[in-house]
Structures are given as structure tokens and as C-alpha cells.
Design an enzyme around this catalytic site. Structure first.
Site, PDB file in Angstrom:
ATOM      1  N   CYS A 176      -0.836   0.318   1.086  1.00  0.00           N
ATOM      2  CA  CYS A 176      -0.781  -0.853   2.054  1.00  0.00           C
ATOM      3  C   CYS A 176      -0.685  -0.393   3.463  1.00  0.00           C
ATOM      4  CB  CYS A 176       0.487  -1.883   1.736  1.00  0.00           C
ATOM      5  SG  CYS A 176       0.570  -3.396   2.730  1.00  0.00           S
TER       6      CYS A 176
ATOM      7  N   HIS B  64      -3.439   0.117   6.842  1.00  0.00           N
ATOM      8  CA  HIS B  64      -4.188  -0.644   7.916  1.00  0.00           C
ATOM      9  C   HIS B  64      -5.201  -1.641   6.999  1.00  0.00           C
ATOM     10  CE1 HIS B  64      -2.825   1.523  11.173  1.00  0.00           C
ATOM     11  NE2 HIS B  64      -3.514   2.622  10.957  1.00  0.00           N
TER      12      HIS B  64
ATOM     13  N   GLU C 235       2.979  -0.107  -3.515  1.00  0.00           N
ATOM     14  CA  GLU C 235       2.897   0.945  -2.572  1.00  0.00           C
ATOM     15  C   GLU C 235       4.041   2.062  -2.792  1.00  0.00           C
ATOM     16  OE1 GLU C 235       2.830   3.362   0.360  1.00  0.00           O
ATOM     17  OE2 GLU C 235       1.565   1.613   0.660  1.00  0.00           O
TER      18      GLU C 235
ATOM     19  N   CYS D  32      -1.758   6.089  14.550  1.00  0.00           N
ATOM     20  CA  CYS D  32      -2.243   6.531  15.765  1.00  0.00           C
ATOM     21  C   CYS D  32      -1.229   6.497  16.782  1.00  0.00           C
ATOM     22  CB  CYS D  32      -3.661   5.663  15.935  1.00  0.00           C
ATOM     23  SG  CYS D  32      -3.296   3.707  15.880  1.00  0.00           S
TER      24      CYS D  32
ATOM     25  N   SER E 223      -5.715   8.078   2.917  1.00  0.00           N
ATOM     26  CA  SER E 223      -6.349   9.519   2.912  1.00  0.00           C
ATOM     27  C   SER E 223      -4.973  10.083   3.189  1.00  0.00           C
ATOM     28  CB  SER E 223      -7.105   9.820   4.145  1.00  0.00           C
ATOM     29  OG  SER E 223      -6.623   9.277   5.446  1.00  0.00           O
TER      30      SER E 223
ATOM     31  N   PHE F 184     -12.835  -3.436  -5.332  1.00  0.00           N
ATOM     32  CA  PHE F 184     -13.415  -3.411  -3.889  1.00  0.00           C
ATOM     33  C   PHE F 184     -12.637  -2.220  -3.303  1.00  0.00           C
ATOM     34  CE2 PHE F 184     -14.436  -7.267  -5.564  1.00  0.00           C
ATOM     35  CZ  PHE F 184     -15.574  -7.763  -4.941  1.00  0.00           C
TER      36      PHE F 184
ATOM     37  N   ASP G 194      -9.629   4.206   4.762  1.00  0.00           N
ATOM     38  CA  ASP G 194      -9.873   5.704   4.616  1.00  0.00           C
ATOM     39  C   ASP G 194     -10.197   6.286   3.053  1.00  0.00           C
ATOM     40  OD1 ASP G 194      -8.988   5.807   6.895  1.00  0.00           O
ATOM     41  OD2 ASP G 194      -7.485   7.264   6.931  1.00  0.00           O
TER      42      ASP G 194
END
Length: 453
Positions: free
Chosen positions: A8, A10, A32, A42, A113, A276, A280
Site C-alpha cells: 500500500c 502509491h 502491508e 520522492c 520495489s 492484477f 513498481d
């Protein structure tokens, strides 16, 4: 419909919120492994540098907000295995150690990632840190308080932003990368040369074209970085080498790229119909080449997460692909790029040309008129635009979004010359600098092939 979501950040947050809106009766459970969700990684450099004082602003959702939408969020729960055939998963509560099995009708994989960690001698030493999530950022800030000499390994966006943040906090900073240029995946040398000069002028030591071979330490803490060509004293190392998709849970069950990125179709569906993926953890279509590529960007993640929800029951909205559009601000310079650099296009075996202009972005009779450096890369035969980069002291980065749309829609450099842009002396010249690039690239009339109408 029972929906399970793994991860959980972006993509996951976008998928969860939109799934809850699109299917109010769905039973949505989120797993999570961390103690927080939706952290804007970011913004780490801004947080480390003190520009962002309150880190809570870097979170845009919470378990409570998801609960208000009827979503069950299991924090600090690690999914240990997935069986797509039986539509089951095993999870472990990291606080109690309890393990249990859950079922799903639809599985959304947004595991993201993780930083690449090189297998080097001394990598286990203290004060060698990663830079990915909220906990990492807090550890970096805390340990940086007590040291003066900091080394960042990896000169991509995160690495460059971090060295700027550390330098502005009065640290002695060294930036190491095995490539001979910083930001070499994002910008051509016309840009990286200038940024490197700016970093040097601010006292940052650049160690380029050297590969880290080992770390040495004193009393269990890192004290030296040894490269293929030298040794560098340090008190803190931040690894920013790159990222790898976290998809081991589905290895052998869905189609993947060699690096483990899940391959999805235009509707975010994997090779397993009810699985689905977004963000990343998966690969996407890169429009400049038309190939499947791994481009871990937050913008790609939120779009893909939203599309997962829209296409979860049946295909409704196809993904348009990406240009890998991105931007960065380094000291006074506003920089952005989209699509292929000229160097990357050549590496792809493409036959390209490029036009570069440097001009005042608005009339010189105005009180100020900063220069803009714009480069547009296009295919030699088709004239199709495949990439662009921009840099200026004034913020003109939104122009790269315009060129991203141009690439998306297969526009040619000739068409760019005559696109309708407004003129107002506060903002631009009668020929917008985007037009100017297209005009400069126009072939002479003797070179032009006859046009059949």
C-alpha cells in the site's frame, strides 16, 4: 467480490481507494508489512534537507481513512505465499507471529520495489543505509546529525537530490557512480555537464566512472569506501544504486521480465486472469520504443493503480503507456525530461537526430529574461518525436508535459514547429521555444520529399 491487495504505497493506495469507490459492496483486505502507508518517497530529500518540516504531510492516506471507506487494512502483516490457482494467500502477523490463510476472488499486487543492495565486503557495517521509505528517512536524518562526512553511492535522481540536501545542511559530501556522468539515464551531456559544474561549485565531490568494490570500517561503523580507482574516507554511506521489483510471491505463476517485473496487458491484468498488478512491481509499455520496460515512477504507479480498479471486473479503460516523464530541481536549475535521451535512443539502435536551442524564454525587453536550454530528439526517417529535455533558472518544466503528450500522440518535429501556443510577453515570445525547436529542425525545401495530398 473479495479483493486482496498486497502492498500500500502509491499504486496500492490508488487501487484501494478507487476499488472501494467503484465497487461499494466489495470486501477489500489490504496487507502491508510496514507500520505506515502511502508515504511519498520522492519527498525524502526534502525531508532530509529540512525543506519539509512536518513529515506527516508526506502521507496522503491512512488506515483510518481507508477504514472509513470500508477497507480492512492489516498493518505489519507480511504475505508469505500466494497460490493463484486456489486463490489463497498465507500471511503472518509481524507483531504476534500468528499465521493464517485468506482467500480472494481478485488479487491486486502492488508490492512495489526495493533498493538494490550490492553483495560487497563490508556491506553489513553500521552507518550504511538505504533510502526508500519513511523509516529509512528518519534513520538517515538521525545519523546524519552526528557526522560531517557523507558519501552517496548512485547518481540518479535520489542520489543527486540527497547530496544537495546534505550540502545545504553543511555536510562534506561525496557522490560516487560507476557511470561517467550523473543522471545519465535521464539527461544528455549538455545538461549533466552543467549540473555537475553546479554541484562542484557548491563543494560536492564527484567520483564518476568508479565502481565501489568494498567498504571498510572502524569499531563496526563504516569509515572508508573503496572503489576501482580510489579510497574515500566517510562516516555515513547512503546507497541509491537503483530498485528491483518485489515479486517473489508470484514467481513461476505469472509472466515476468528477467528482473522480476510482472508483465501486464493494457488493462493491468497479468497472465493470470484474476491477478492484477500496478506500480513498481510491474512492467509497462514505453511509448518512445513501443517495448515493455521497467520504469518505477510514482506517476506511473498512481495511474496504473487507478486503472486496476476500473478494469477489475471487466476491461473498461486501456492504459496509454508512458513516456517516463520526470523532473528535478537542483539548486537554481529547474530540469525535466520525457522519453528517450539521444544517448538512450542510439543505444536502442534507433536512427535519430536532435535539435538543441538555448534562448531567452521571453522577450529581452522584459525586466528579466532567463535562458532556456531545450533539446528535442526525433527519428530521422519518420520525424517522430521520441524524447525531450529542458533546463532553466525559471520554472518552465511544464513544457515537458506538453512534449510528453506530443510523444504520446506520435507527433513529428515538423508539426511541433507550427503548434498553436499563445504569446504574451510575460511568458514567452511570438515563437514559443517549443515552436523554435521545431522550426530549427525543419529540413530545407530541397531536402523535403514531395507531399501527396
Amino acid at each position: 467480490m473479495k479483493v486482496a491487495v498486497i502492498g500500500c504505497t502509491h499504486a496500492g493506495t490508488a487501487a484501494i481507494v478507487n476499488t472501494a469507490k467503484c465497487y461499494p459492496d466489495a470486501e477489500i483486505t489490504v496487507y502491508e508489512r510496514n507500520d505506515n502507508i502511502s508515504f511519498l518517497s520522492c519527498g525524502i530529500a526534502l525531508y532530509v534537507g529540512g525543506v519539509v518540516k512536518d513529515p506527516h504531510g508526506l502521507f496522503y492516506s491512512s488506515p483510518d481513512q481507508l477504514a472509513d471507506m470500508g477497507v480492512v487494512t492489516k498493518m505489519l502483516h507480511d504475505v508469505t505465499s500466494v497460490d493463484t490457482a486456489s486463490k489463497t494467500l498465507r500471511a503472518r502477523n509481524l507483531q504476534t507471529g500468528e499465521e493464517f490463510t485468506d482467500t480472494f476472488d481478485k488479487l491486486i499486487v502492488t508490492t512495489g520495489s526495493w533498493p538494490i543492495i550490492p553483495k560487497l565486503e563490508g556491506i553489513e557495517l553500521d552507518h550504511i543505509l538505504l533510502c526508500k521509505n519513511y523509516n529509512h528517512s528518519n534513520e538517515i536524518i538521525e545519523k546524519a546529525k552526528h557526522v560531517q562526512n557523507i558519501t552517496v553511492v548512485g547518481a540518479g535522481y535520489i542520489g543527486v537530490e540527497l547530496v544537495e540536501a546534505f550540502q545545504m545542511n553543511g555536510k562534506n559530501v561525496t557522490l560516487i557512480d560507476s557511470a561517467d556522468r550523473i543522471l545519465n539515464k535521464y539527461l544528455d551531456h549538455e545538461y549533466t555537464d552543467r549540473i555537475e559544474n553546479s554541484l562542484k561549485e557548491h563543494g560536492i565531490k564527484l567520483v564518476l566512472g568508479e565502481t565501489v568494490s568494498r567498504f571498510e570500517g572502524t569499531n563496526g561503523k563504516v569509515s572508508k569506501v573503496v572503489t576501482s580507482q580510489g579510497e574515500y574516507e566517510t562516516e555515513l554511506v547512503i546507497l541509491c544504486i537503483g530498485f528491483r521489483p518485489q515479486t517473489d510471491l508470484l514467481k513461476g505463476q505469472v509472466d515476468m521480465l528477467p528482473n522480476g517485473a510482472i508483465i501486464v496487458d493494457n488493462y493491468m491484468q497479468s497472465s493470470c486472469p484474476d491477478v492484477f498488478a500496478a506500480g513498481d512491481s510491474c512492467a509497462i509499455r514505453y511509448n518512445p520504443t513501443g517495448k515493455t520496460a521497467y520504469i518505477p515512477l510514482a506517476t506511473n504507479a498512481v495511474r496504473m493503480g487507478t486503472l486496476v480498479a476500473r478494469n477489475l471486473v471487466q476491461p473498461t479503460i486501456a492504459y496509454m503507456g508512458t513516456q517516463g516523464t520526470s523532473g528535478i530541481k537542483i539548486y537554481e536549475d529547474n530540469i525535466a525530461g520525457t522519453g528517450l535521451t539521444e544517448a538512450a535512443a542510439v543505444d536502442e539502435g534507433m536512427s535519430v537526430e536532435a535539435v538543441t536551442i538555448e534562448d531567452s524564454y521571453r522577450p529581452e525587453f522584459m525586466p528579466t529574461s532567463e535562458k532556456v536550454l531545450l533539446k528535442v530528439v526525433y527519428e530521422r526517417e519518420t520525424r517522430r518525436i521520441v524524447g525531450a529535455q529542458i533546463m532553466s533558472k525559471v520554472d518552465l518544466t511544464q513544457s515537458i508535459n506538453t512534449l510528453s503528450v506530443a510523444i504520446q500522440n506520435h507527433m513529428t518535429i515538423d508539426q511541433l514547429a507550427f503548434v498553436d501556443f499563445f504569446f504574451q510577453p510575460h511568458y514567452n515570445k511570438p515563437w514559443n521555444f517549443l515552436n523554435a525547436a521545431g522550426l530549427q529542425a525543419l529540413p530545407s525545401l530541397t531536402e523535403r520529399k514531395p507531399v501527396t495530398v
